[in-house]
Design a protein around this motif. Structure first.
Motif, mmCIF file in Angstrom:
data_model
loop_
_atom_site.group_PDB
_atom_site.id
_atom_site.type_symbol
_atom_site.label_atom_id
_atom_site.label_comp_id
_atom_site.label_asym_id
_atom_site.label_seq_id
_atom_site.Cartn_x
_atom_site.Cartn_y
_atom_site.Cartn_z
ATOM 1 N N GLU A 163 0.814 -1.210 0.000
ATOM 2 C CA GLU A 163 0.000 0.000 0.000
ATOM 3 C C GLU A 163 0.850 1.264 0.000
ATOM 4 N N VAL A 164 1.934 1.273 0.773
ATOM 5 C CA VAL A 164 2.715 2.517 0.916
ATOM 6 C C VAL A 164 3.873 2.604 -0.070
ATOM 7 N N GLY A 165 4.187 1.504 -0.767
ATOM 8 C CA GLY A 165 5.250 1.559 -1.763
ATOM 9 C C GLY A 165 6.520 0.873 -1.301
ATOM 10 N N TYR A 166 7.510 0.875 -2.178
ATOM 11 C CA TYR A 166 8.736 0.135 -1.889
ATOM 12 C C TYR A 166 9.904 1.064 -1.554
ATOM 13 N N ASN A 167 10.887 0.464 -0.941
ATOM 14 C CA ASN A 167 12.094 1.177 -0.521
ATOM 15 C C ASN A 167 12.938 1.531 -1.751
ATOM 16 N N PRO A 168 13.284 2.818 -1.930
ATOM 17 C CA PRO A 168 14.160 3.157 -3.059
ATOM 18 C C PRO A 168 15.464 2.364 -2.988
ATOM 19 N N LYS A 169 15.902 1.876 -4.114
ATOM 20 C CA LYS A 169 17.150 1.115 -4.157
ATOM 21 C C LYS A 169 18.345 2.072 -4.117
ATOM 22 N N ASP A 170 19.546 1.509 -4.168
ATOM 23 C CA ASP A 170 20.739 2.363 -4.112
ATOM 24 C C ASP A 170 21.222 2.777 -5.504
ATOM 25 N N LEU A 171 20.374 2.577 -6.511
ATOM 26 C CA LEU A 171 20.612 3.112 -7.845
ATOM 27 C C LEU A 171 19.470 4.072 -8.154
ATOM 28 N N TRP A 172 19.783 5.355 -8.241
ATOM 29 C CA TRP A 172 18.762 6.373 -8.458
ATOM 30 C C TRP A 172 18.897 6.900 -9.876
ATOM 31 N N SER A 173 17.909 6.607 -10.692
ATOM 32 C CA SER A 173 17.921 7.036 -12.085
ATOM 33 C C SER A 173 17.063 8.292 -12.214
ATOM 34 N N VAL A 174 17.721 9.428 -12.181
ATOM 35 C CA VAL A 174 17.048 10.733 -12.238
ATOM 36 C C VAL A 174 17.798 11.595 -13.251
ATOM 37 N N SER A 175 17.089 12.148 -14.185
ATOM 38 C CA SER A 175 17.734 12.911 -15.246
ATOM 39 C C SER A 175 18.483 14.121 -14.701
ATOM 40 N N ARG A 176 19.642 14.381 -15.252
ATOM 41 C CA ARG A 176 20.355 15.621 -14.950
ATOM 42 C C ARG A 176 19.513 16.795 -15.438
ATOM 43 N N LEU A 177 19.860 17.992 -15.007
ATOM 44 C CA LEU A 177 19.099 19.185 -15.384
ATOM 45 C C LEU A 177 19.683 19.776 -16.661
ATOM 46 N N HIS A 178 19.029 19.523 -17.778
ATOM 47 C CA HIS A 178 19.499 20.066 -19.046
ATOM 48 C C HIS A 178 19.197 21.562 -19.101
ATOM 49 N N ARG A 179 19.745 22.234 -20.092
ATOM 50 C CA ARG A 179 19.661 23.693 -20.158
ATOM 51 C C ARG A 179 18.231 24.216 -20.219
ATOM 52 N N GLU A 180 17.334 23.442 -20.825
ATOM 53 C CA GLU A 180 15.958 23.907 -20.978
ATOM 54 C C GLU A 180 15.076 23.525 -19.791
ATOM 55 N N HIS A 181 15.629 22.828 -18.809
ATOM 56 C CA HIS A 181 14.821 22.368 -17.679
ATOM 57 C C HIS A 181 14.359 23.571 -16.853
ATOM 58 N N PRO A 182 13.066 23.632 -16.497
ATOM 59 C CA PRO A 182 12.563 24.795 -15.752
ATOM 60 C C PRO A 182 13.216 24.979 -14.384
ATOM 61 N N GLU A 183 13.795 23.925 -13.845
ATOM 62 C CA GLU A 183 14.449 23.988 -12.532
ATOM 63 C C GLU A 183 15.877 24.520 -12.622
ATOM 64 N N ARG A 184 16.417 24.572 -13.820
ATOM 65 C CA ARG A 184 17.831 24.869 -14.016
ATOM 66 C C ARG A 184 18.187 26.309 -13.661
ATOM 67 N N ALA A 185 19.273 26.463 -12.884
ATOM 68 C CA ALA A 185 19.857 27.769 -12.579
ATOM 69 C C ALA A 185 21.209 27.845 -13.285
ATOM 70 N N ASP A 186 21.827 29.001 -13.224
ATOM 71 C CA ASP A 186 23.098 29.201 -13.918
ATOM 72 C C ASP A 186 24.250 28.669 -13.068
ATOM 73 N N HIS A 187 24.332 27.328 -13.013
ATOM 74 C CA HIS A 187 25.386 26.661 -12.236
ATOM 75 C C HIS A 187 25.764 25.383 -12.968
ATOM 76 N N PRO A 188 27.061 25.088 -13.111
ATOM 77 C CA PRO A 188 27.468 23.960 -13.964
ATOM 78 C C PRO A 188 27.179 22.575 -13.403
ATOM 79 N N THR A 189 27.010 22.439 -12.083
ATOM 80 C CA THR A 189 26.819 21.099 -11.512
ATOM 81 C C THR A 189 25.602 21.049 -10.585
ATOM 82 N N GLN A 190 24.549 21.729 -10.949
ATOM 83 C CA GLN A 190 23.334 21.761 -10.136
ATOM 84 C C GLN A 190 22.709 20.381 -10.038
ATOM 85 N N LYS A 191 22.278 20.000 -8.831
ATOM 86 C CA LYS A 191 21.660 18.708 -8.598
ATOM 87 C C LYS A 191 20.136 18.831 -8.608
ATOM 88 N N PRO A 192 19.436 17.788 -9.066
ATOM 89 C CA PRO A 192 17.967 17.842 -9.133
ATOM 90 C C PRO A 192 17.329 17.869 -7.741
#
Length: 303
Positions: A163-192
């Motif tokens: 019902e509540v879901g599963y434990n995240p594994k130790d491999l996290w597949s999350v896209s990096r922040l590309h230049r057009e991403h609305p979350e993106r700031a002017d920083h070369p190594t910004q994390k999501p």
């Protein structure tokens, strides 16, 4: 000591700024230090010799760890090039719980022809003692409807994990922040935010404090504020400090409500234009009726 340092990002070197923070006051250290890969952060922090880099890393670790509460935790982003050495430094001081691999979902294009393409960052998760704070339920991942249907047998009924879901594994597949991403700031190594918020929710209690020694674009502060936690951090580059101020200020802005346009009043109906009568289909009877009748012939008689 007062808590005037809370919810502040100081534009200064972390090694000197840490003196602002009382020992034993931080619930979670979450930080993304320079990887020493030669990137330009407006200073030479990422352009040290290997020996100097490792010596500096040990220096800030020893300055930061006393700020943690006894049940506090630490997450550190690293490159695979230096994670083995830095993990050894931390293992001498803490207990390692996970090596998390962040798959940045980099497209399979180009790259080295003499080695395999590097598409991940390494994250170390460390704790001070066994009773460390960890809220798994806050970061569980929901099962999809198909999986739940497949687990519909009686032995699974009432199972909390289903019902509540599963434990995240130790491999996290999350896209990096590309230049057009609305979350993106002017920083070369910004994390999501998705990654940082997962760490904050899991390892910092709701009334806790998160410390980031290398704020960069301020994502740790943003995540803490969005999750209802307090934060404190340091950043050397004044341009990045300005970005952090802007991002934090944006969180306080009221949401933009788009008003619906007022309904237009219906235009007055114009009088219908006179239109010629449509021709009707002629029938033999109608044709005969329409023909003029011949004049009556005058009768003449002989006298």
């Amino acid at each position: 000591m007062t808590d005037q340092w809370l919810n502040q990002v100081f534009c200064e070197d972390a090694l000197s700024g840490l003196t602002r923070i009382p020992d034993g006051s931080i619930d979670l250290i979450l930080t993304d230090p320079p990887y020493n890969l030669g990137k330009d952060y407006g200073n030479a922090s990422d352009q040290q010799t290997v020996d100097d880099y490792l010596r500096w890393t040990e220096q800030w670790i020893d300055a930061a760890l006393p700020k943690l509460k006894p049940n506090g935790s630490l997450y550190i982003f690293l490159t695979w090039r230096f994670s083995p050495e830095i993990f050894v430094l931390l293992k001498k001081r803490m207990t390692m719980m996970n090596e998390i691999i962040w798959d940045r979902r980099v497209p399979s294009m180009g790259g080295s022809v003499r080695s395999f393409s590097s598409v991940h960052d390494t994250i170390g998760f460390f704790v001070r003692r066994k009773d460390y704070y960890f809220d798994l339920d806050a970061v569980r991942i929901a099962y999809d409807a198909e999986t739940k249907k497949a687990r519909s047998r009686s032995i699974f009924i009432g199972a909390k994990w289903l019902e509540v879901g599963y434990n995240p594994k130790d491999l996290w597949s999350v896209s990096r922040l590309h230049r057009e991403h609305p979350e993106r700031a002017d920083h070369p190594t910004q994390k999501p935010l998705e990654i940082i918020e997962r760490m904050v929710k899991a390892s910092c209690p709701p009334d806790g404090v998160v410390l980031d020694l290398f704020m960069g674009s301020g994502t740790t502060a943003i995540a803490a504020k969005r999750c209802g936690r307090s934060f404190v951090g340091f950043e050397l580059n004044p341009d990045y400090c300005a970005i952090i101020d802007e991002r934090l200020a944006a969180l306080d802005l009221p949401p933009v409500v788009k008003k619906k346009p007022a309904p237009r009043k219906p235009a007055a109906k114009a009088a219908p234009k006179a239109t010629p009568e449509a021709p009707t289909k002629a029938t033999p009877k109608k044709i005969a009726a329409a023909k003029p009748k011949p004049a009556a012939k005058r009768l003449s008689t002989a006298v």
